[in-house]
Design an enzyme around this catalytic site. Sequence first.
Site, PDB file in Angstrom:
ATOM      1  N   SER A 326     -30.144  36.326  45.270  1.00  0.00           N
ATOM      2  CA  SER A 326     -30.511  35.849  43.922  1.00  0.00           C
ATOM      3  C   SER A 326     -29.477  34.746  43.570  1.00  0.00           C
ATOM      4  CB  SER A 326     -30.350  36.772  42.821  1.00  0.00           C
ATOM      5  OG  SER A 326     -31.572  37.668  43.086  1.00  0.00           O
ATOM      6  N   HIS A 368     -40.304  41.923  33.489  1.00  0.00           N
ATOM      7  CA  HIS A 368     -39.243  41.156  32.681  1.00  0.00           C
ATOM      8  C   HIS A 368     -40.092  40.724  31.484  1.00  0.00           C
ATOM      9  CE1 HIS A 368     -36.314  41.460  35.863  1.00  0.00           C
ATOM     10  NE2 HIS A 368     -35.412  41.653  35.015  1.00  0.00           N
ATOM     11  N   CYS A 381     -34.627  37.405  37.133  1.00  0.00           N
ATOM     12  CA  CYS A 381     -36.108  37.690  37.320  1.00  0.00           C
ATOM     13  C   CYS A 381     -36.793  37.066  38.420  1.00  0.00           C
ATOM     14  CB  CYS A 381     -36.793  37.240  36.113  1.00  0.00           C
ATOM     15  SG  CYS A 381     -38.681  37.500  36.394  1.00  0.00           S
TER      16      CYS A 381
END
Length: 629
Positions: A326, A368, A381
């Site tokens: 991420s 989310h 997310c």
Amino acid sequence: MQISGRDSNRYQTFTRRAALLAGAQGVAFVVLAGRMYYLQVLKTDQYRMLAEENRVSMRLLAPLRGNIVDRFGRILASNRQNYRAMLISEQTPDVEATLTRFSNIVEIDEYTRKRILRDISRSPRFMPVTVAEDLSWDEFAQVNINEPDLPGIVPDVGETRDYPYGEELAHILGYVAAVSEKDLASAEGDQPVLKLPGFRIGKEGIEKTYDKELRGVPGSSHVEVNAYGRVIRELSKDPGTPGSEVVLTLDMDIQRFAWDRLKGESASAVVLDIHSGDVISFVSAPAYDPNQFNMGYGTAEYKALLESPYLPLMNKGLAGMYPPGSTFKMVVGMAAVEAGIDPANRVFCPGHYSLGSHDFHCWKKGGHGAVNLHDAIKHSCDVYFYDTAKRIGIEAIADMARRFGLGETYGFEVPGEKAGLVPTPGWKRAVKGEVWHQGETVIAGIGQGYLLATPLQLAVMTARIANGGYAIEPRITRAVGGSLVPVKEPKFIGVSEDALRAVMAGMNGVSNEIGGTAYRSRIAEPGMELAGKTGTAQVRRISRAERLSGVLKNEDLEWRQRDHALFVCFAPYDAPRYAMSVVIEHGGSGSGAAAPVARDIMHEVLKRNPVRPQAGNPPRGAGRPARTG
């Protein structure tokens, strides 16, 4: 008395022979005298010089190796006294017996014994060969006391390399070691000095990169020798020129703090000045003791280093290649803004993203809800970035990744730098002979799949975001031999203010807004707030059964199967100056393992290095430099 005719003839013959003999002797005498005059008078200067050359021998002396220091002059590598024992084989009737008696005082293993005998066979009998080095004072005293019973053994005090911080700097400094046959074969004009007993050259790290500068210029000793080459006395001595001092950009206090924070992990951390590219700290753990490489690792010890699953010989900051996870989402976000996607646009996250018959899952099982770019970075997310990656395509993502320093090397001064991998359809066709699938674009949107990056690259990526889009390159050398290494003027990457502002605000949300994935690892002190991004990179495919059960956790898995933990950040948020990356191999999660480490290191950096121009660098003022292109 009358001489008969017969006797008269005999007398005349004798007289003629005597005259001839006397004449021959006279000629020989004249020739000899002329030759002696020629040699002793006419050629006196030439033969005096030849005689001096036979009587006086010039021998090379190893120069003192230059120091390596940190940015504040703290010594990182220097020289210390080396108590050692040498062996001159012509002075002992039995080399084997001498070595056996010596081993009763200082232990010599079989490998060392073979090395000594090999060195003796390759050297003139009057040349000393190193038998043992780095002796303790007690051992050295014992050798001196027993010298009469050790024919050929000569106690000696030399110089050897010393690394006072040992493992903490091993992967940056590298080490020196004895000259190998390969080193001799590749040497050009330095072979004589390389053959000196106990001479060391740089084998890894900064020691290798600046070996010639650190080595210095050899000296010489003029000694009087006898017909056998044995030294009688020293006539004159030139110690040579010590090697140049190399100043690094490191702050040793920060380095020690970061090392202590990562001790016990298989991990790496890199801290950069975002404007100059100066490396403030560079840790790769675990490591090895460079002092041991200098003196020689034992076979069992070296085997243990090679076989360790934590790879202590690898410089993970340069050569460790990991899926960025991420931490790559900022690159995808900037590519999206540049492609015309409004950062305010929302994508609904139900916990998975469907492409054809396949579902790509978000880390949050329940999803989310509707998120924009800011929320997607703040909460990390996955679905938002799956959808965004599919919309903009892999080529746009790859182009942005390269602009921010991924998929390339920087010519870093420490050897061993890896380029990582930024995949494209062209790369896959060329390397694997296969077509690119849309699912591979989707998974690249969250930094997985074929994507690979080193911790140094992740720090550079973050620095380029924080400095306003300037292509700084990392450097770790500040000065060599008293001359400052110039700082390269970075070029503008060509990314919009909107794109940069959007991802930086998202990173601020990660650390400083409630609900951010690293909110628990924030720096609460005013003026020191950091902005970051967590990352968790999978190293194994999670089966459908495991996902449905929801029971299996990282801590339940074998160490090698656990996810890597990553965190990147810059600080202070309002006036960025430093960027860093932390990668903890199989650490579990970026928020739980890597973010707290990064927070502590960055806090220490900010306490020790307030926002101000660094000495020796051109001042840029606080904040980002003005754009020039």
